[in-house]
Design a protein around this motif. Structure first.
Motif, PDB file in Angstrom:
ATOM      1  N   LEU A  62       1.278   5.256 -15.177  1.00 50.08           N
ATOM      2  CA  LEU A  62       0.518   4.450 -15.958  1.00 50.08           C
ATOM      3  C   LEU A  62      -0.178   2.744 -15.703  1.00 50.08           C
ATOM      4  O   LEU A  62      -0.990   2.165 -15.855  1.00 50.08           O
ATOM      5  N   LYS A  63       0.682   1.939 -14.453  1.00 47.81           N
ATOM      6  CA  LYS A  63       0.099   0.961 -13.872  1.00 47.81           C
ATOM      7  C   LYS A  63      -1.383   1.687 -13.569  1.00 47.81           C
ATOM      8  O   LYS A  63      -2.312   0.594 -13.795  1.00 47.81           O
ATOM      9  N   LYS A  64      -1.268   2.670 -12.838  1.00 51.82           N
ATOM     10  CA  LYS A  64      -2.906   2.662 -12.204  1.00 51.82           C
ATOM     11  C   LYS A  64      -3.969   2.904 -12.431  1.00 51.82           C
ATOM     12  O   LYS A  64      -4.824   2.840 -13.033  1.00 51.82           O
ATOM     13  N   GLU A  65      -2.981   3.964 -13.546  1.00 50.37           N
ATOM     14  CA  GLU A  65      -4.282   3.583 -15.108  1.00 50.37           C
ATOM     15  C   GLU A  65      -4.849   3.102 -15.648  1.00 50.37           C
ATOM     16  O   GLU A  65      -6.174   3.010 -16.292  1.00 50.37           O
ATOM     17  N   LEU A  66      -4.442   1.531 -16.029  1.00 45.42           N
ATOM     18  CA  LEU A  66      -3.615   0.315 -16.766  1.00 45.42           C
ATOM     19  C   LEU A  66      -5.144  -0.116 -15.691  1.00 45.42           C
ATOM     20  O   LEU A  66      -5.876  -0.928 -16.412  1.00 45.42           O
ATOM     21  N   LEU A  67      -4.828  -0.089 -15.226  1.00 47.12           N
ATOM     22  CA  LEU A  67      -6.119  -1.008 -13.364  1.00 47.12           C
ATOM     23  C   LEU A  67      -7.502  -0.324 -13.518  1.00 47.12           C
ATOM     24  O   LEU A  67      -8.733  -0.633 -14.046  1.00 47.12           O
ATOM     25  N   SER A  68      -7.553   1.238 -13.285  1.00 52.24           N
ATOM     26  CA  SER A  68      -8.473   1.922 -13.908  1.00 52.24           C
ATOM     27  C   SER A  68      -9.599   1.442 -14.931  1.00 52.24           C
ATOM     28  O   SER A  68     -10.162   1.303 -14.891  1.00 52.24           O
ATOM     29  N   LEU A  69      -9.121   1.222 -15.879  1.00 57.71           N
ATOM     30  CA  LEU A  69      -9.180   1.027 -17.037  1.00 57.71           C
ATOM     31  C   LEU A  69      -9.829  -0.444 -17.115  1.00 57.71           C
ATOM     32  O   LEU A  69     -10.828   0.050 -17.591  1.00 57.71           O
ATOM     33  N   TYR A  85     -12.952   2.316 -23.943  1.00 61.49           N
ATOM     34  CA  TYR A  85     -11.809   2.333 -22.957  1.00 61.49           C
ATOM     35  C   TYR A  85     -10.595   0.651 -23.118  1.00 61.49           C
ATOM     36  O   TYR A  85      -9.527   1.220 -22.896  1.00 61.49           O
ATOM     37  N   GLN A  86     -10.998  -0.241 -24.229  1.00 56.20           N
ATOM     38  CA  GLN A  86     -10.354  -1.114 -24.307  1.00 56.20           C
ATOM     39  C   GLN A  86      -9.707  -0.454 -25.362  1.00 56.20           C
ATOM     40  O   GLN A  86      -8.425  -0.944 -25.082  1.00 56.20           O
ATOM     41  N   ASN A  87      -9.607   0.239 -26.219  1.00 58.48           N
ATOM     42  CA  ASN A  87      -8.208   1.135 -26.932  1.00 58.48           C
ATOM     43  C   ASN A  87      -7.810   1.218 -26.140  1.00 58.48           C
ATOM     44  O   ASN A  87      -6.537   1.831 -26.534  1.00 58.48           O
ATOM     45  N   LYS A  88      -8.211   2.482 -25.215  1.00 56.65           N
ATOM     46  CA  LYS A  88      -7.148   3.435 -24.291  1.00 56.65           C
ATOM     47  C   LYS A  88      -6.410   2.368 -23.461  1.00 56.65           C
ATOM     48  O   LYS A  88      -5.103   2.381 -23.465  1.00 56.65           O
ATOM     49  N   LEU A  89      -6.850   1.040 -22.882  1.00 62.77           N
ATOM     50  CA  LEU A  89      -6.140   0.119 -22.554  1.00 62.77           C
ATOM     51  C   LEU A  89      -4.348  -0.351 -22.877  1.00 62.77           C
ATOM     52  O   LEU A  89      -3.721  -0.130 -22.871  1.00 62.77           O
ATOM     53  N   LEU A  96       3.375   2.164 -21.648  1.00 65.65           N
ATOM     54  CA  LEU A  96       3.898   1.025 -20.593  1.00 65.65           C
ATOM     55  C   LEU A  96       5.490   0.084 -20.705  1.00 65.65           C
ATOM     56  O   LEU A  96       6.217   0.187 -19.931  1.00 65.65           O
ATOM     57  N   LYS A  97       4.858  -0.577 -21.855  1.00 65.64           N
ATOM     58  CA  LYS A  97       6.185  -1.704 -22.760  1.00 65.64           C
ATOM     59  C   LYS A  97       7.323  -0.484 -22.805  1.00 65.64           C
ATOM     60  O   LYS A  97       8.107  -0.674 -22.942  1.00 65.64           O
ATOM     61  N   LEU A  98       6.957   0.479 -23.438  1.00 60.14           N
ATOM     62  CA  LEU A  98       8.178   0.899 -24.491  1.00 60.14           C
ATOM     63  C   LEU A  98       8.520   1.664 -23.249  1.00 60.14           C
ATOM     64  O   LEU A  98      10.214   1.427 -23.387  1.00 60.14           O
ATOM     65  N   MET A  99       8.572   1.975 -22.480  1.00 61.55           N
ATOM     66  CA  MET A  99       8.903   3.139 -21.656  1.00 61.55           C
ATOM     67  C   MET A  99      10.196   2.134 -20.326  1.00 61.55           C
ATOM     68  O   MET A  99      11.169   2.154 -20.508  1.00 61.55           O
ATOM     69  N   ILE A 118       4.891  -6.893  -8.383  1.00 60.00           N
ATOM     70  CA  ILE A 118       3.946  -5.565  -9.090  1.00 60.00           C
ATOM     71  C   ILE A 118       3.051  -5.686  -9.911  1.00 60.00           C
ATOM     72  O   ILE A 118       2.425  -5.128  -9.509  1.00 60.00           O
ATOM     73  N   TYR A 119       3.120  -6.705 -10.680  1.00 61.50           N
ATOM     74  CA  TYR A 119       1.811  -6.704 -11.627  1.00 61.50           C
ATOM     75  C   TYR A 119       0.949  -7.643 -10.948  1.00 61.50           C
ATOM     76  O   TYR A 119      -0.395  -7.148 -10.726  1.00 61.50           O
ATOM     77  N   ASN A 120       0.703  -8.405  -9.446  1.00 58.95           N
ATOM     78  CA  ASN A 120       0.322  -8.678  -8.760  1.00 58.95           C
ATOM     79  C   ASN A 120      -0.593  -7.235  -7.536  1.00 58.95           C
ATOM     80  O   ASN A 120      -2.187  -7.110  -7.830  1.00 58.95           O
ATOM     81  N   ARG A 121       0.301  -6.922  -7.549  1.00 60.61           N
ATOM     82  CA  ARG A 121      -0.492  -5.880  -6.804  1.00 60.61           C
ATOM     83  C   ARG A 121      -1.472  -4.305  -8.053  1.00 60.61           C
ATOM     84  O   ARG A 121      -2.193  -4.306  -6.638  1.00 60.61           O
ATOM     85  N   PHE A 122      -0.886  -4.402  -8.664  1.00 64.24           N
ATOM     86  CA  PHE A 122      -1.535  -3.475  -9.976  1.00 64.24           C
ATOM     87  C   PHE A 122      -3.065  -3.933 -10.139  1.00 64.24           C
ATOM     88  O   PHE A 122      -3.636  -3.172 -10.963  1.00 64.24           O
ATOM     89  N   GLY A 123      -3.345  -5.194 -10.520  1.00 62.66           N
ATOM     90  CA  GLY A 123      -3.504  -6.262 -11.157  1.00 62.66           C
ATOM     91  C   GLY A 123      -3.919  -6.032 -12.618  1.00 62.66           C
ATOM     92  O   GLY A 123      -4.518  -6.678 -13.287  1.00 62.66           O
ATOM     93  N   ILE A 124      -3.145  -6.216 -13.308  1.00 65.29           N
ATOM     94  CA  ILE A 124      -2.092  -6.209 -14.274  1.00 65.29           C
ATOM     95  C   ILE A 124      -2.101  -7.425 -15.006  1.00 65.29           C
ATOM     96  O   ILE A 124      -1.250  -8.981 -14.417  1.00 65.29           O
TER      97      ILE A 124
END
Length: 126
Positions: A62-69, A85-89, A96-99, A118-124
């Motif tokens: 999910l974090k990878k998907e967030l970064l891609s989006l 894209y913003q809606n999908k993001l 992710l938050k619920l998980m 972790i957040y920095n690594r995935f650019g979140i």
């Protein structure tokens, strides 16, 4: 250097002199070493085992998907596409938050210790 290391080094040097290593695949090509600096030392072996076997935990996927989006949003010039894209993001961030809440990950000591990395690594952005 201990005895075993010296013996191994001698065997390697002997094989080089004999030419036993001359026809190995990838000879003369650059090695692609993975940067593991963001992964705690005690977790690197298990990380590599999981990665090499193709396993990705759901939260990492999910974090990878967030970064891609986020990258697609940044690169998109079409306002309608950007909104999609913003809606999908937003949906993925909620997922992710619920998980994480379900797993109570955010309450663990490990999460607090490594969350910023972790957040920095995935650019979140938090």
């Amino acid at each position: 250097m201990d005895f075993a290391s010296r013996m191994a080094e001698e065997k390697i040097q002997e094989a080089i002199r004999k030419g036993d290593l001359d026809n190995l695949p990838g000879r003369g090509k650059r090695l692609h070493l993975e940067d593991l600096s963001a992964i705690p030392e005690d977790m690197r072996t298990s990380y590599l085992l999981m990665k090499n076997s193709g396993y990705l935990p759901e939260e990492v996927r999910l974090k990878k998907e967030l970064l891609s989006l986020q990258q697609m949003i940044d690169l998109s010039e079409d306002p309608d596409q950007k909104a999609e894209y913003q809606n999908k993001l937003s949906q993925k961030e909620i997922q992710l938050k619920l998980m994480l809440e379900k797993q109570n990950v955010q309450k663990t000591n490990s999460f607090h210790k490594y969350s910023s990395k972790i957040y920095n690594r995935f650019g979140i952005r938090r």
